[in-house]
Write an enzyme that holds these catalytic residues in place. Structure first.
Site, PDB file in Angstrom:
ATOM      1  N   GLY A  59       0.845  -1.204   0.000  1.00 24.11           N
ATOM      2  CA  GLY A  59       0.000   0.000   0.000  1.00 24.11           C
ATOM      3  C   GLY A  59       0.874   1.245   0.000  1.00 24.11           C
ATOM      4  NE  ARG A 119      13.977  16.283  -3.098  1.00 27.36           N
ATOM      5  CZ  ARG A 119      14.582  16.764  -2.023  1.00 27.36           C
ATOM      6  NH1 ARG A 119      14.670  16.021  -0.921  1.00 27.36           N
ATOM      7  NH2 ARG A 119      15.104  17.986  -2.039  1.00 27.36           N
ATOM      8  NE  ARG A 152      -1.177  -4.597  -0.347  1.00 29.22           N
ATOM      9  CZ  ARG A 152      -2.059  -3.593  -0.319  1.00 29.22           C
ATOM     10  NH1 ARG A 152      -2.984  -3.508  -1.259  1.00 29.22           N
ATOM     11  NH2 ARG A 152      -2.025  -2.694   0.630  1.00 29.22           N
ATOM     12  CG  ASP A 158       5.625  -6.367   8.952  1.00 27.73           C
ATOM     13  OD1 ASP A 158       6.848  -6.222   9.074  1.00 27.73           O
ATOM     14  OD2 ASP A 158       4.835  -6.442   9.914  1.00 27.73           O
ATOM     15  N   GLY A 159       5.035  -6.788   4.495  1.00 25.30           N
ATOM     16  CA  GLY A 159       4.968  -7.676   3.329  1.00 25.30           C
ATOM     17  C   GLY A 159       6.154  -7.424   2.404  1.00 25.30           C
ATOM     18  CB  THR A 205       2.822   0.905   6.065  1.00 26.32           C
ATOM     19  OG1 THR A 205       1.434   0.690   6.421  1.00 26.32           O
ATOM     20  CG2 THR A 205       3.662   0.496   7.247  1.00 26.32           C
ATOM     21  CG  ASP A 242      -1.665  -0.053   7.920  1.00 27.16           C
ATOM     22  OD1 ASP A 242      -2.513   0.825   7.694  1.00 27.16           O
ATOM     23  OD2 ASP A 242      -1.522  -1.069   7.207  1.00 27.16           O
ATOM     24  CG  ASP A 286       1.246  -2.618  10.242  1.00 23.56           C
ATOM     25  OD1 ASP A 286       2.062  -2.020   9.511  1.00 23.56           O
ATOM     26  OD2 ASP A 286       0.388  -3.395   9.787  1.00 23.56           O
ATOM     27  NE  ARG A 337     -15.371  16.619  17.580  1.00 20.81           N
ATOM     28  CZ  ARG A 337     -15.774  15.773  18.533  1.00 20.81           C
ATOM     29  NH1 ARG A 337     -16.976  15.896  19.059  1.00 20.81           N
ATOM     30  NH2 ARG A 337     -14.992  14.808  18.938  1.00 20.81           N
ATOM     31  CG  MET A 346      -7.699   2.539   5.619  1.00 18.98           C
ATOM     32  SD  MET A 346      -6.608   2.757   4.194  1.00 18.98           S
ATOM     33  CE  MET A 346      -7.708   2.276   2.873  1.00 18.98           C
ATOM     34  N   GLY A 347      -5.832   0.918   8.912  1.00 22.72           N
ATOM     35  CA  GLY A 347      -4.865   0.411   9.889  1.00 22.72           C
ATOM     36  C   GLY A 347      -4.636  -1.084   9.788  1.00 22.72           C
ATOM     37  NE  ARG A 348      -2.315  -4.553   5.655  1.00 27.00           N
ATOM     38  CZ  ARG A 348      -2.723  -4.855   4.429  1.00 27.00           C
ATOM     39  NH1 ARG A 348      -3.461  -5.918   4.223  1.00 27.00           N
ATOM     40  NH2 ARG A 348      -2.399  -4.109   3.403  1.00 27.00           N
TER      41      ARG A 348
HETATM   42  O1  F6P Z   1      -1.504  -1.128   4.546  1.00 30.61           O
HETATM   43  C1  F6P Z   1      -2.071   0.061   4.140  1.00 30.61           C
HETATM   44  C2  F6P Z   1      -3.563  -0.100   3.929  1.00 30.61           C
HETATM   45  O2  F6P Z   1      -4.087   1.136   3.523  1.00 30.61           O
HETATM   46  C3  F6P Z   1      -4.335  -0.655   5.136  1.00 30.61           C
HETATM   47  O3  F6P Z   1      -4.598   0.326   6.101  1.00 30.61           O
HETATM   48  C4  F6P Z   1      -5.562  -1.204   4.484  1.00 30.61           C
HETATM   49  O4  F6P Z   1      -6.109  -2.254   5.233  1.00 30.61           O
HETATM   50  C5  F6P Z   1      -5.045  -1.706   3.157  1.00 30.61           C
HETATM   51  O5  F6P Z   1      -3.817  -1.040   2.906  1.00 30.61           O
HETATM   52  C6  F6P Z   1      -5.975  -1.463   2.009  1.00 30.61           C
HETATM   53  O6  F6P Z   1      -5.409  -2.018   0.884  1.00 30.61           O
HETATM   54  P1  F6P Z   1      -5.900  -1.845  -0.607  1.00 30.61           P
HETATM   55  O7  F6P Z   1      -4.929  -0.951  -1.259  1.00 30.61           O
HETATM   56  O8  F6P Z   1      -5.816  -3.190  -1.185  1.00 30.61           O
HETATM   57  O9  F6P Z   1      -7.272  -1.261  -0.576  1.00 30.61           O
END
Ligand code: F6P
Length: 331
Positions: free
Chosen positions: A14, A24, A75, A106-107, A128, A130, A132, A157, A172-174
């Site tokens: 991602g 750069r 990916r 990580d991937g 990323t 996330d 993470d 809000r 998001m955040g996986r």
């Molecule tokens: O890892 C980054 C991220 O945006 C995650 O937060 C989310 O779960 C995932 O990628 C979404 O992936 P895609 O690009 O396949 O929609």
């Protein structure tokens, strides 16, 4: 290893704001060391397909403020196979690449580790939204994504306040709650749901909305990490328990786009520089990481074993800021 003559750089997984700033920094540092820099397009798949573009000082100009990645990203399923990785090694030989700098999460680093085992030296740069990646406190893109989500929620809000409504916002955040907790704290959410904390829905959400109402508030903001559940389900449960009908917003990919914040530009620049410096000084097979504000190199085998946990004291701080938390939830 001896100092490289030519390095490849790629972005994978991602995308994250600040990836361009990292590309750069890698290219300009490499050229300063007298190392050629080749951009590999579309991540590991590009290495398999020999999809490349030579990078110059000028070609990486005007990138600091640009979101996305000029190298594209992917990916790659094929790279997960032995045959795919063998093709990637052949590309490295064909192009005379002495090493690869892989920018991603990580991937991406699992791929880098596999490639290093086949004899291609690698250095990873964590990027990323996330945040993470276990071996580093910080990943490029996190700050930008948080700020984007905060800006969106502040706007939501405003209208929630005018119409005296409840809002459920999914971020998001996986599988991680770093983004949700940071954002939830920064927007003063009534409740935040993260995957790392198994919520007692009645206590952690319903009671908090009720306490907020008893304190005089007529609008409520619930932030849900995508890994902790689905905003629609959360909205339905709130409706069942309290009879109000929350609005539902899934912020989605907006969080991955936009101009990177200063923090992401600066961190990406230092990480990109450090990655090339490691190669130039004969080191590789490591991940560039932040530790206590400094930038360090961690051997990739060790880096991949490290884990990082959501700081639950931060969860408690978020809760303490809200009404009805004289006795904060047990953690
Ligand atoms: O890892 C980054 C991220 O945006 C995650 O937060 C989310 O779960 C995932 O990628 C979404 O992936 P895609 O690009 O396949 O929609």
């Amino acid at each position: 290893m001896t100092a490289p003559k030519r390095l490849g750089v790629l972005t994978s997984g991602g995308d994250a704001p600040g990836m361009n700033a990292a590309v750069r920094a890698v290219a300009r540092t490499a050229l300063t060391y007298g190392i050629e820099c080749i951009g590999i397009r579309r991540g590991w798949q590009g290495l398999i397909n020999t999809d490349f573009v030579p990078l110059t000082r000028a070609s990486v100009g005007h990138l600091l403020s640009r979101g996305g990645t000029i190298l594209y990203t992917a990916r790659s399923e094929e790279f997960m196979t032995e045959a795919g990785r063998a093709k990637a090694v052949t590309t490295c030989k064909m192009l005379g690449l002495d090493g690869i700098i892989a920018i991603g999460g990580d991937g991406t680093f699992r791929g880098a580790l596999e490639l290093s085992r086949l004899g291609v030296p690698v250095v990873g740069i964590p990027a990323t939204i996330d945040n993470d990646v276990g071996c580093t406190n910080y990943t490029i893109g996190f700050d930008s994504a948080c700020n984007t989500a905060i800006e969106c929620i502040d706007k939501i809000r405003d209208t929630m306040q005018s119409h005296e409504r409840c809002s459920v916002v999914e971020v998001m955040g996986r599988n991680a709650g770093f983004l949700a907790l940071y954002v939830g704290t920064a927007v003063g959410a009534t409740a935040v749901l993260v995957p790392e904390h198994i919520a007692d829905f009645e206590k952690n959400v319903i009671e908090r909305i009720r306490a907020s109402r008893l304190a005089g508030y007529t609008h409520f903001m619930v932030v849900v990490a995508e890994g902790a559940g689905n905003a629609v389900d959360v909205g339905n449960k709130i409706h069942e328990a309290l009879g109000i009908t929350p609005t539902i917003t899934v912020i989605g990919h907006i969080q991955r786009g936009g101009s990177p914040t200063g923090r992401d530009r600066e961190t990406a620049t230092r990480m990109g520089y450090t990655a090339v410096k490691a190669f130039a000084e004969g080191r590789s097979n490591c991940i560039i990481a932040t530790q206590e504000g400094g930038i360090v190199e961690i051997p990739i085998e060790e880096a991949m074993k490290r884990t990082k946990h959501l700081q639950m004291d931060r969860y408690q701080i978020m809760e303490i800021m809200q009404f009805g938390t004289d006795h904060p939830a047990e953690l």
